[in-house]
Design a protein around this motif. Structure first.
Motif: not given
Length: 254
Positions: A106-117, A119-136
């Motif tokens: 399976p392929t994902f294009r946005k961060p996804q939540e998973f839980e192991f034991n 413990k909660t995880f938020l997982i993704g590639h990271g591009d285009g997230l957060g403030p700034g980087d408006k050009g990209y």
């Protein structure tokens, strides 16, 4: 998922196979395939956090040439019953359904939540997230637009693939030059993104790639951000043993 005793979850990103040259890429591909062979013995799941390839475009009846060893190893591991999850990065933006149809990954294009034991995880590639980087962010909208992909598909693969690879390798960060530097917590966009997410929901771990820098940053007493680095300069990955998440380095030699 509750991990069986002795089983682990592995995370890696940013291999950029195909760059900066075919010959150099094959050396790094062999190292990565060796790592996959090693971790399949105790892996409960494997997460690939994007930019496995330096360039990837799926034509209707063709995909970029090469990468047979890593694709074959992923198919072998997935067929053995180990789940593999792939997050589309900014260099494999044009991935469609090849991994899902051919490898059953399976392929994902946005961060996804998973839980192991528990413990909660938020997982993704990271591009285009957060403030700034408006050009990209503007550029990403253009490249992910269906009309843009339709136009590019009219280029014959013998033209379209090498053309995109040429411009991709011209990016100094991707070709392996030492341009990636830690900007400090206040200026790292992914750190800021994680802190904002914590304002509305708790996560034990945030896992991203994209920055090409192995990072381990405590956000709160019970929350941590880890960037998996890359397989160009650092050969780093993350490993969750059921209790703790660790950033580790694979030996390049030996």
């Amino acid at each position: 998922m509750q991990l069986p005793n002795g089983k682990k979850v592995y995370f890696s990103s940013d291999n950029h196979l195909g760059a900066p040259t075919k010959e150099a890429s094959k050396v790094r591909e062999a190292i990565f395939v060796k790592w996959l062979d090693e971790i399949k013995e105790d892996a409960a799941a494997i997460f690939l956090l994007g930019d496995l390839f330096d360039f990837w475009f799926e034509y209707k009846h063709a995909v970029p040439k090469g990468f047979v060893r890593v694709l074959g190893k992923l198919a072998e591991i997935k067929d053995s019953g180990i789940p593999i999850y792939f997050f589309v990065g900014n260099h494999d933006l044009w991935m469609e359904n090849y991994f899902e149809e051919e490898l059953n990954i399976p392929t994902f294009r946005k961060p996804q939540e998973f839980e192991f034991n528990q413990k909660t995880f938020l997982i993704g590639h990271g591009d285009g997230l957060g403030p700034g980087d408006k050009g990209y962010k503007r550029m990403k909208k253009v490249f992910t637009n269906p009309f843009s992909k339709w136009l590019y598909r009219w280029l014959h693969p013998d033209i379209g693939v090498p053309l995109a690879q040429y411009f991709s390798v011209k990016n100094k960060l991707i070709s392996g030059d030492d341009d990636a530097k830690f900007l400090g917590e206040d200026n790292e966009w992914l750190v800021q993104y994680c802190k904002r997410k914590l304002e509305t929901k708790h996560y034990d771990y945030f896992l991203f790639g994209h920055r090409h820098l192995p990072m381990e940053i405590k956000l709160k007493e019970d929350s941590k951000y880890i960037n998996t680095g890359d397989w160009i300069n650092f050969y780093t990955y993350a490993e969750f043993d059921g209790n703790e998440l660790y950033l580790k380095k694979h030996p390049v030699n030996g």
